[in-house]
Design a protein around this motif. Structure first.
Motif, PDB file in Angstrom:
ATOM      1  N   LYS A   1       0.833  -1.210   0.000  1.00  0.00           N
ATOM      2  CA  LYS A   1       0.000   0.000   0.000  1.00  0.00           C
ATOM      3  C   LYS A   1       0.868   1.260   0.000  1.00  0.00           C
ATOM      4  O   LYS A   1       0.572   2.226  -0.693  1.00  0.00           O
ATOM      5  CB  LYS A   1      -0.924   0.002   1.222  1.00  0.00           C
ATOM      6  CG  LYS A   1      -2.035  -1.011   1.135  1.00  0.00           C
ATOM      7  CD  LYS A   1      -2.909  -0.755  -0.074  1.00  0.00           C
ATOM      8  CE  LYS A   1      -3.962  -1.836  -0.249  1.00  0.00           C
ATOM      9  NZ  LYS A   1      -4.761  -1.636  -1.484  1.00  0.00           N
TER      10      LYS A   1
ATOM     11  N   THR B   1       2.128   2.253  -3.401  1.00  0.00           N
ATOM     12  CA  THR B   1       1.206   2.783  -4.410  1.00  0.00           C
ATOM     13  C   THR B   1       1.355   4.292  -4.552  1.00  0.00           C
ATOM     14  O   THR B   1       0.892   4.865  -5.532  1.00  0.00           O
ATOM     15  CB  THR B   1      -0.258   2.455  -4.050  1.00  0.00           C
ATOM     16  OG1 THR B   1      -0.581   3.033  -2.781  1.00  0.00           O
ATOM     17  CG2 THR B   1      -0.479   0.950  -4.003  1.00  0.00           C
ATOM     18  N   LYS B   2       2.008   4.923  -3.575  1.00  0.00           N
ATOM     19  CA  LYS B   2       2.274   6.357  -3.698  1.00  0.00           C
ATOM     20  C   LYS B   2       3.427   6.592  -4.665  1.00  0.00           C
ATOM     21  O   LYS B   2       4.347   5.772  -4.771  1.00  0.00           O
ATOM     22  CB  LYS B   2       2.650   6.960  -2.330  1.00  0.00           C
ATOM     23  CG  LYS B   2       1.481   7.240  -1.430  1.00  0.00           C
ATOM     24  CD  LYS B   2       1.832   8.293  -0.395  1.00  0.00           C
ATOM     25  CE  LYS B   2       2.048   9.662  -0.999  1.00  0.00           C
ATOM     26  NZ  LYS B   2       2.238  10.718   0.006  1.00  0.00           N
TER      27      LYS B   2
ATOM     28  N   GLY C   1      -1.493   7.448   8.170  1.00  0.00           N
ATOM     29  CA  GLY C   1      -1.435   7.181   6.735  1.00  0.00           C
ATOM     30  C   GLY C   1      -2.036   5.859   6.308  1.00  0.00           C
ATOM     31  O   GLY C   1      -2.589   5.748   5.211  1.00  0.00           O
TER      32      GLY C   1
ATOM     33  N   ILE D   1      -4.986   2.860   2.324  1.00  0.00           N
ATOM     34  CA  ILE D   1      -4.374   4.148   2.644  1.00  0.00           C
ATOM     35  C   ILE D   1      -5.453   5.034   3.257  1.00  0.00           C
ATOM     36  O   ILE D   1      -6.481   5.284   2.637  1.00  0.00           O
ATOM     37  CB  ILE D   1      -3.774   4.810   1.394  1.00  0.00           C
ATOM     38  CG1 ILE D   1      -2.536   4.035   0.930  1.00  0.00           C
ATOM     39  CG2 ILE D   1      -3.410   6.269   1.679  1.00  0.00           C
ATOM     40  CD1 ILE D   1      -1.811   4.657  -0.247  1.00  0.00           C
TER      41      ILE D   1
ATOM     42  N   ASP E   1      -4.756   8.217   4.797  1.00  0.00           N
ATOM     43  CA  ASP E   1      -4.455   9.606   4.450  1.00  0.00           C
ATOM     44  C   ASP E   1      -3.113   9.634   3.722  1.00  0.00           C
ATOM     45  O   ASP E   1      -2.060   9.491   4.343  1.00  0.00           O
ATOM     46  CB  ASP E   1      -4.410  10.477   5.703  1.00  0.00           C
ATOM     47  CG  ASP E   1      -4.327  11.966   5.381  1.00  0.00           C
ATOM     48  OD1 ASP E   1      -4.021  12.313   4.219  1.00  0.00           O
ATOM     49  OD2 ASP E   1      -4.555  12.784   6.285  1.00  0.00           O
ATOM     50  N   SER E   2      -3.161   9.814   2.419  1.00  0.00           N
ATOM     51  CA  SER E   2      -1.937   9.774   1.620  1.00  0.00           C
ATOM     52  C   SER E   2      -1.014  10.951   1.904  1.00  0.00           C
ATOM     53  O   SER E   2       0.175  10.912   1.568  1.00  0.00           O
ATOM     54  CB  SER E   2      -2.279   9.755   0.124  1.00  0.00           C
ATOM     55  OG  SER E   2      -2.991  10.923  -0.244  1.00  0.00           O
ATOM     56  N   GLU E   3      -1.526  11.982   2.552  1.00  0.00           N
ATOM     57  CA  GLU E   3      -0.710  13.157   2.850  1.00  0.00           C
ATOM     58  C   GLU E   3       0.085  13.003   4.141  1.00  0.00           C
ATOM     59  O   GLU E   3       0.858  13.872   4.516  1.00  0.00           O
ATOM     60  CB  GLU E   3      -1.589  14.407   2.929  1.00  0.00           C
ATOM     61  CG  GLU E   3      -2.240  14.767   1.597  1.00  0.00           C
ATOM     62  CD  GLU E   3      -2.999  16.082   1.650  1.00  0.00           C
ATOM     63  OE1 GLU E   3      -2.614  16.932   2.497  1.00  0.00           O
ATOM     64  OE2 GLU E   3      -3.947  16.255   0.881  1.00  0.00           O
TER      65      GLU E   3
END
Length: 386
Positions: free
Chosen positions: A217, A220-221, A323, A365, A367-369
């Motif tokens: 996971k 994936t970013k 995250g 995910i 929070d991708s930030e």
């Protein structure tokens, strides 16, 4: 209380749990039928209680001491080992019936969890939620830029503000499985040896499985290329910002540790230092930046060496609690066979018993930030310290 009444109370409790589980699984028609059965049990209990316990105090004469048979405390290791010797047969339980397996009991499950945490594991760094259903969803408030109120003159018209926005995140539990061949001589060995072997295998395979799920996971970013310490500081100060910097950490592998461990300031002092409060934990101390460092071994968190002469080291920078969300069905089942053939392995010919284990989980995910997935190319001559 009378034995019959106690038995009925147990049946009522089980019926209530069954209704609750059916409702949670959205099986409403089955839940209605189960509720009628529960109502019938309750009516039977009320009638019998009027007959067997008319005073309503639940008090009965104590039985003679000679008729009391002492109950031996259960030995979970012995029971688990005996179940393994029996091939976990005739032990169908709720949640594992589809697989015809044996659900690992809670006391053994706890020991598996302890073993799973004994080696480098990412599971303690993410947000874990135990769930009881195979599918579900959670609601999160979307992040948005708030602009504040505007000044309004006396008698002026107040303007509308944007209301909070929400989004749904769904999960669906997946099945992860593997098998372990053991000799039948081991099954004839001591209880401790059998249990220890299976717990060691279950715990380590589960740990690696969960690490792989979480890392898949994270990856994936989009990768962020970094060339040195200044880029790590920028990721913390700007990309993550004040929302996440205070709870962030650096997660890397042995290659990343080696690079971090060579960084020095202009006084020749190493920047990677033990935490005074916990000497077993290290942190990167570079000016105003002090950040904990977690190291996952190379075999669990690989560097990219696909390009000849290049070693690209992975870094996860940020707060994985915010995250990554891990949904744990908390259900592990085992099934055995002494006649199965898998590839070149033949349990019957080789006098083996093959143990197949299944566990269930999902990962998303949240929070991708909250984190940055970075990569450093060590072949790049621009890689520097402070």
């Amino acid at each position: 209380m009378h034995k019959k009444l106690l038995e009925m109370l147990d049946a009522i409790k089980a019926a209530k749990e069954n209704v609750t589980n059916l409702v949670n699984e959205n099986k409403l028609e089955e839940a209605k039928v189960a509720k009628d059965g529960l109502k019938n049990l309750q009516e039977q209990f009320d009638l019998l209680k009027d007959v067997l316990d008319p005073e309503g105090n639940g008090m009965f004469p104590e039985p003679p001491m000679q008729n009391i048979v002492p109950v031996n405390e259960k030995d979970s290791t012995h029971e688990f080992a005996n179940a393994a010797r029996a091939g976990f047969t005739n032990m169908m339980t709720e949640g594992s019936a589809a697989d015809g397996g044996y659900t690992v009991p809670e006391d053994i499950q706890t020991r598996v969890n302890e073993y799973r945490s004994a080696k480098a594991s990412l599971i303690n760094l993410v947000d874990v939620e135990n769930v009881t259903t195979n599918k579900g969803s959670r609601t999160f408030k979307k992040r948005s830029q708030q602009t504040g109120f505007t000044k309004v003159a006396e008698g002026g018209k107040i303007g509308a503000k944007v209301t909070p926005q929400f989004e749904r995140q769904t999960y669906e539990i997946g099945k992860y499985a593997g098998y372990l061949p053991v000799t039948n001589e081991l099954l004839a060995d001591s209880d401790a040896n059998i249990t220890g072997t299976l717990i060691s295998w279950l715990g380590d395979e589960s740990r690696v499985t969960r690490n792989n799920i979480i890392l898949s996971k994270v990856k994936t970013k989009e990768k962020t290329a970094i060339t040195g310490l200044d880029d790590i500081k920028k990721a913390l100060n700007v990309t993550l910002g004040q929302a996440f910097k205070a709870t962030s950490r650096i997660i890397t592998n042995d290659d990343g540790l080696q690079w971090l461990d060579t960084l020095k300031n202009d006084k020749g002092e190493y920047l990677l230092q033990p935490n005074p409060a916990d000497p077993m934990q290290t942190r990167l101390c570079a000016g105003a930046t002090i950040i904990p460092v977690t190291v996952i071994p190379n075999q669990d968190f690989l560097s990219d060496t696909a390009t000849s002469g290049h070693r690209k080291i992975p870094f996860i920078i940020g707060d994985l609690k915010e995250g990554i969300k891990f949904y744990d069905r908390n259900l592990m089942s085992i099934m055995t066979s002494n006649i199965a053939a898998i590839g070149d392995l033949n349990a019957f010919e080789e006098d083996l018993t093959i143990f197949r284990a299944i566990e269930r989980e999902d990962c998303k995910i949240k929070d991708s930030e909250a984190f940055v997935y970075a990569e450093m190319d060590l072949s790049d001559t621009s890689v520097t310290g402070e």
